[in-house]
Design a protein around this motif. Structure first.
Motif, mmCIF file in Angstrom:
data_model
loop_
_atom_site.group_PDB
_atom_site.id
_atom_site.type_symbol
_atom_site.label_atom_id
_atom_site.label_comp_id
_atom_site.label_asym_id
_atom_site.label_seq_id
_atom_site.Cartn_x
_atom_site.Cartn_y
_atom_site.Cartn_z
ATOM 1 N N PHE A 141 -46.088 -36.536 18.716
ATOM 2 C CA PHE A 141 -45.303 -35.302 18.694
ATOM 3 C C PHE A 141 -45.751 -34.377 19.824
ATOM 4 C CE2 PHE A 141 -45.346 -36.532 14.125
ATOM 5 C CZ PHE A 141 -43.995 -36.813 13.999
ATOM 6 N N ILE A 142 -44.772 -33.779 20.507
ATOM 7 C CA ILE A 142 -45.033 -32.820 21.573
ATOM 8 C C ILE A 142 -44.416 -31.486 21.140
ATOM 9 C CG2 ILE A 142 -44.739 -32.295 24.013
ATOM 10 C CD1 ILE A 142 -44.332 -35.292 24.494
ATOM 11 N N TYR A 143 -45.267 -30.517 20.796
ATOM 12 C CA TYR A 143 -44.812 -29.249 20.237
ATOM 13 C C TYR A 143 -44.664 -28.171 21.315
ATOM 14 C CZ TYR A 143 -45.812 -30.936 15.497
ATOM 15 O OH TYR A 143 -45.815 -31.649 14.316
ATOM 16 N N ASN A 144 -43.623 -27.382 21.193
ATOM 17 C CA ASN A 144 -43.506 -26.125 21.929
ATOM 18 C C ASN A 144 -44.397 -25.079 21.235
ATOM 19 O OD1 ASN A 144 -41.686 -27.317 23.612
ATOM 20 N ND2 ASN A 144 -40.003 -25.914 23.176
ATOM 21 N N PRO A 145 -44.600 -23.903 21.836
ATOM 22 C CA PRO A 145 -45.304 -22.841 21.120
ATOM 23 C C PRO A 145 -44.656 -22.552 19.761
ATOM 24 C CG PRO A 145 -45.109 -22.265 23.425
ATOM 25 C CD PRO A 145 -44.328 -23.524 23.237
ATOM 26 N N ILE A 146 -45.499 -22.336 18.747
ATOM 27 C CA ILE A 146 -45.039 -22.171 17.362
ATOM 28 C C ILE A 146 -45.091 -20.693 16.993
ATOM 29 C CG2 ILE A 146 -45.420 -22.855 14.964
ATOM 30 C CD1 ILE A 146 -46.913 -25.321 16.046
ATOM 31 N N THR A 147 -43.967 -20.136 16.578
ATOM 32 C CA THR A 147 -43.930 -18.744 16.123
ATOM 33 C C THR A 147 -44.306 -18.672 14.645
ATOM 34 O OG1 THR A 147 -41.576 -18.900 15.581
ATOM 35 C CG2 THR A 147 -42.157 -18.141 17.787
ATOM 36 N N VAL A 148 -45.024 -17.603 14.278
ATOM 37 C CA VAL A 148 -45.493 -17.397 12.912
ATOM 38 C C VAL A 148 -44.968 -16.057 12.412
ATOM 39 C CG1 VAL A 148 -47.503 -17.259 11.396
ATOM 40 C CG2 VAL A 148 -47.592 -18.693 13.456
ATOM 41 N N SER A 149 -44.404 -16.056 11.195
ATOM 42 C CA SER A 149 -43.941 -14.823 10.551
ATOM 43 C C SER A 149 -44.427 -14.829 9.109
ATOM 44 C CB SER A 149 -42.412 -14.714 10.582
ATOM 45 O OG SER A 149 -41.932 -14.724 11.916
ATOM 46 N N GLY A 154 -40.219 -10.133 0.905
ATOM 47 C CA GLY A 154 -39.163 -9.893 1.882
ATOM 48 C C GLY A 154 -39.511 -8.910 2.970
ATOM 49 N N VAL A 155 -40.695 -8.311 2.928
ATOM 50 C CA VAL A 155 -41.106 -7.341 3.937
ATOM 51 C C VAL A 155 -41.951 -8.048 4.996
ATOM 52 C CG1 VAL A 155 -42.323 -5.183 4.378
ATOM 53 C CG2 VAL A 155 -41.102 -5.509 2.214
ATOM 54 N N ASP A 156 -41.579 -7.895 6.253
ATOM 55 C CA ASP A 156 -42.330 -8.507 7.359
ATOM 56 C C ASP A 156 -43.638 -7.748 7.551
ATOM 57 O OD1 ASP A 156 -43.237 -9.789 9.586
ATOM 58 O OD2 ASP A 156 -41.498 -9.337 10.846
ATOM 59 N N VAL A 157 -44.764 -8.440 7.314
ATOM 60 C CA VAL A 157 -46.078 -7.788 7.406
ATOM 61 C C VAL A 157 -46.874 -8.257 8.618
ATOM 62 C CG1 VAL A 157 -46.209 -7.407 4.923
ATOM 63 C CG2 VAL A 157 -47.135 -9.516 5.898
ATOM 64 N N GLY A 158 -46.349 -9.178 9.426
ATOM 65 C CA GLY A 158 -47.094 -9.618 10.593
ATOM 66 C C GLY A 158 -46.424 -10.781 11.303
ATOM 67 N N ASP A 159 -46.641 -10.848 12.616
ATOM 68 C CA ASP A 159 -46.082 -11.921 13.439
ATOM 69 C C ASP A 159 -47.139 -12.390 14.428
ATOM 70 O OD1 ASP A 159 -43.117 -11.809 12.616
ATOM 71 O OD2 ASP A 159 -43.532 -9.736 13.204
ATOM 72 N N GLY A 160 -47.062 -13.660 14.802
ATOM 73 C CA GLY A 160 -47.997 -14.237 15.760
ATOM 74 C C GLY A 160 -47.456 -15.545 16.289
ATOM 75 N N SER A 161 -48.329 -16.339 16.913
ATOM 76 C CA SER A 161 -47.886 -17.618 17.472
ATOM 77 C C SER A 161 -49.081 -18.541 17.695
ATOM 78 C CB SER A 161 -47.134 -17.415 18.789
ATOM 79 O OG SER A 161 -47.993 -16.856 19.761
ATOM 80 N N PHE A 162 -48.787 -19.850 17.684
ATOM 81 C CA PHE A 162 -49.743 -20.885 18.076
ATOM 82 C C PHE A 162 -49.318 -21.426 19.433
ATOM 83 C CE2 PHE A 162 -49.795 -21.401 13.351
ATOM 84 C CZ PHE A 162 -51.098 -20.953 13.138
ATOM 85 N N VAL A 163 -50.262 -21.877 20.200
ATOM 86 C CA VAL A 163 -49.936 -22.470 21.498
ATOM 87 C C VAL A 163 -49.328 -23.855 21.283
ATOM 88 C CG1 VAL A 163 -51.731 -21.198 22.706
ATOM 89 C CG2 VAL A 163 -52.274 -23.421 21.704
ATOM 90 N N GLY A 164 -48.528 -24.298 22.254
ATOM 91 C CA GLY A 164 -47.990 -25.648 22.181
ATOM 92 C C GLY A 164 -49.070 -26.691 22.411
ATOM 93 N N PHE A 165 -48.859 -27.880 21.873
ATOM 94 C CA PHE A 165 -49.869 -28.933 21.997
ATOM 95 C C PHE A 165 -49.218 -30.296 21.795
ATOM 96 C CE2 PHE A 165 -49.483 -28.037 17.566
ATOM 97 C CZ PHE A 165 -49.756 -29.210 16.890
ATOM 98 N N VAL A 166 -49.971 -31.326 22.158
ATOM 99 C CA VAL A 166 -49.553 -32.721 21.959
ATOM 100 C C VAL A 166 -50.322 -33.274 20.766
ATOM 101 C CG1 VAL A 166 -49.430 -35.021 22.965
ATOM 102 C CG2 VAL A 166 -49.045 -33.007 24.406
#
Length: 272
Positions: A141-149, A154-166
């Protein structure tokens, strides 16, 4: 002896002109008549030939033929795809990757109302660690950057991301990210929902959503990017009250906090 004269059996072709009251009728000799030919006899009664127009094909018949060929073509394509899918399954036996929440800690969670403003804001920081496993022997699997919510009721309390990887075959990888929210405006309903959970349990029920696109590689072939969504539910994290009370994560469903993985394939305008 008297000599007898017998009439000749051969008719006279040119009979002598007949006389009427001593006058010779020369009409037969001056204006001879001939028998009519077949063309003269039948030409008058024969109808005039008119070419018949070619029969027109019915539009309904043409549409039915086109529709029938289209159905046969679709059936053939479906059969070919089914055969290719069956061969691919037998050779590679593909399996979805798995995701689970390893650790989750809240280092900051404050709801405040800034001076000169009537709407409260949220400031949060959460340390997230996710474990993902590739169970396949021949698929990479070859992943693009992963967004995290992260959401709480139902209330958005934080957002972030993981780097893409193989992600290699038969491999387990740990991903870490900082999920945060700085100065996020909250309405009255969101503030009430968050404060209610903090007062009752001193913890937040969280739903974590991951979203990215991934390519699958087998041998020297790579597929197109496929959208992948990961949803992790049944998680509660306590909010620390000072340095002496660390944040603790627990699963409300019991057992490991495994996540549901959904692959989305887009064909023309439809997403599956």
């Amino acid at each position: 002896m008297t000599e007898r004269v017998y009439p000749s059996a051969k008719p006279n072709i040119n009979p002598p002109p007949q006389t009427l009251n001593g006058t010779t009728n020369n009409t037969a000799t001056t204006n001879p008549s001939f028998p009519a030919t077949k063309a003269q006899l039948y030409g008058a009664s024969r109808p005039q030939y008119r070419p018949q127009p070619k029969p027109r094909r019915s539009r309904r018949g043409c549409c039915c033929c086109v529709f029938l060929w289209l159905i046969l073509l679709i059936i053939a394509l479906v059969l070919l795809l089914a055969i290719a899918g069956a061969v691919f399954w037998v050779l590679y036996h593909p399996q979805r990757p798995s995701f689970s929440i390893q650790t989750l800690r809240i280092t900051q969670f404050n709801i405040t109302t800034p001076k000169g403003s009537t709407s409260p804001t949220l400031n949060s920081k959460l340390d997230l660690s996710v474990t993902t496993r590739n169970p396949n022997k021949k698929l990479l699997f070859i992943y693009n950057p992963i967004t995290v919510s992260m959401f709480s009721n139902g209330v958005d309390v934080g957002d972030g991301s993981f780097v893409g990887f193989v992600h290699g075959t038969k491999n387990t990888t740990s991903l870490k990210a900082l999920v945060s929210s700085t100065g996020k405006d909250l309405d009255s309903d969101a503030v009430k929902s968050l404060n209610t959970d903090l007062k009752k349990k001193n913890a937040l029920p969280l739903v974590i959503k991951l979203e990215t696109k991934v390519k699958v590689k087998f041998g020297s072939f790579k597929t197109e990017k496929v959208r992948i969504k990961v949803v992790c539910q049944g998680i509660e994290v306590s909010v620390p009250k000072g340095k002496s009370s660390p944040s603790v994560m627990k699963s409300t469903a019991g057992g490991d906090s495994k996540c549901k993985v959904k692959l989305q394939f887009k064909i023309w305008r439809w997403t599956f």
